[in-house]
Design a protein around this motif. Structure first.
Motif, short mmCIF file in Angstrom:
data_model
loop_
_atom_site.label_atom_id
_atom_site.label_comp_id
_atom_site.label_asym_id
_atom_site.label_seq_id
_atom_site.Cartn_x
_atom_site.Cartn_y
_atom_site.Cartn_z
N GLN A 44 -12.31 -1.13 7.30
CA GLN A 44 -11.49 -0.54 6.25
C GLN A 44 -10.17 -0.07 6.84
OE1 GLN A 44 -13.60 2.10 3.57
NE2 GLN A 44 -15.56 1.29 4.31
N THR A 45 -9.11 -0.25 6.07
CA THR A 45 -7.79 0.13 6.56
C THR A 45 -6.88 0.50 5.40
OG1 THR A 45 -5.97 -0.53 8.02
CG2 THR A 45 -6.81 -2.21 6.51
N THR A 46 -5.87 1.28 5.71
CA THR A 46 -4.77 1.54 4.80
C THR A 46 -3.60 0.73 5.35
OG1 THR A 46 -5.60 3.75 4.33
CG2 THR A 46 -3.29 3.29 3.76
N PRO A 47 -3.25 -0.38 4.69
CA PRO A 47 -2.24 -1.27 5.25
C PRO A 47 -0.83 -0.70 5.17
CG PRO A 47 -2.97 -2.08 3.13
CD PRO A 47 -3.81 -0.88 3.44
N PHE A 48 0.02 -1.18 6.08
CA PHE A 48 1.45 -0.86 6.03
C PHE A 48 2.10 -1.61 4.88
CE2 PHE A 48 0.79 -1.02 10.83
CZ PHE A 48 0.49 0.33 10.92
N GLU A 49 1.70 -2.89 4.74
CA GLU A 49 2.34 -3.74 3.74
C GLU A 49 1.34 -4.76 3.21
OE1 GLU A 49 6.35 -6.49 3.20
OE2 GLU A 49 5.86 -5.71 5.18
N VAL A 50 1.47 -5.06 1.92
CA VAL A 50 0.70 -6.10 1.26
C VAL A 50 1.69 -7.06 0.62
CG1 VAL A 50 -0.94 -6.60 -0.60
CG2 VAL A 50 -1.28 -4.58 0.83
N ILE A 51 1.61 -8.34 1.01
CA ILE A 51 2.49 -9.35 0.44
C ILE A 51 1.65 -10.25 -0.45
CG2 ILE A 51 4.05 -11.29 0.93
CD1 ILE A 51 3.44 -8.93 3.72
N VAL A 52 2.03 -10.40 -1.69
CA VAL A 52 1.30 -11.22 -2.65
C VAL A 52 1.80 -12.65 -2.56
CG1 VAL A 52 0.75 -11.55 -5.08
CG2 VAL A 52 0.95 -9.23 -4.15
N LEU A 53 0.87 -13.58 -2.36
CA LEU A 53 1.20 -14.99 -2.30
C LEU A 53 1.04 -15.59 -3.68
CD1 LEU A 53 -0.74 -15.94 0.96
CD2 LEU A 53 1.72 -15.63 0.72
N CYS A 54 2.11 -15.98 -4.29
CA CYS A 54 2.06 -16.62 -5.60
C CYS A 54 2.15 -18.14 -5.40
CB CYS A 54 3.21 -16.13 -6.49
SG CYS A 54 3.12 -14.37 -6.85
N LEU A 55 1.07 -18.71 -4.89
CA LEU A 55 1.05 -20.14 -4.56
C LEU A 55 0.55 -20.97 -5.73
CD1 LEU A 55 -0.46 -19.74 -1.00
CD2 LEU A 55 1.92 -20.09 -1.57
#
Length: 163
Positions: A152-163
């Motif tokens: 489990q982690t609290t991420p720095f950044e989440v990038i959404v891939l709209c593929l």
């Protein structure tokens, strides 16, 4: 959702890749990557390939390339995959590329996300993402995580891939 598979190794070559015999655009490149067991993979890098943190990739860099395992590939050696995401490996960050479910658990059940107000959420073009990242293909950049299963982690950044 995409069935992400990856291959990690050292970049041994970067070459222009022609998508047609008379292609002069220079928009596609072929990255040759060799792992520690001397297996080789070629990644086709297109303008739509997401390169984490826009890192410059050079010969000698250790990278991980992510591709769709369900996509058709030519039956050649070395294998050649269309790179969806490229990560230049770094000791100061962890990166996970996978489909995440409604509880923000990765498809392979190895990582669970706990989003904080400070967690940056964006699209691959850098614009802010204002919806929920649940049930989407994500690139997650994070630091420390628990040793539980799933981690489990609290991420720095989440990038959404709209593929």
């Amino acid at each position: 959702m995409i069935n992400f598979h990856s291959f990690s190794g050292v970049v041994t070559g970067i070459h222009d890749f022609l998508i047609t015999p008379d292609d002069q655009t220079g928009c596609y490149q072929l990255l040759s990557v060799q792992d520690g067991a001397n297996s080789i993979v070629n990644f086709v890098v297109s303008p739509s390939t997401y390169i984490v943190e826009r890192d410059r990739i050079s010969v000698g860099d250790w990278i991980t390339g992510y591709y769709d395992a369900n996509a058709p590939v030519p039956l050649i050696y070395p294998p050649q995959y269309r790179a969806l995401v490229i990560v230049r490996e770094s000791p100061v960050r962890n990166v996970k590329v996978d489909a995440f479910d409604s509880h923000l658990v990765s498809q392979d059940k190895s990582l669970k996300l706990h989003l904080a107000p400070c967690t940056k959420r964006s699209l691959t073009n850098g614009l802010a993402f204002t919806k929920s990242p649940a049930n989407r293909d994500l690139v997650v950049i994070y630091g420390p995580s628990t040793k539980s299963i799933p981690a489990q982690t609290t991420p720095f950044e989440v990038i959404v891939l709209c593929l």
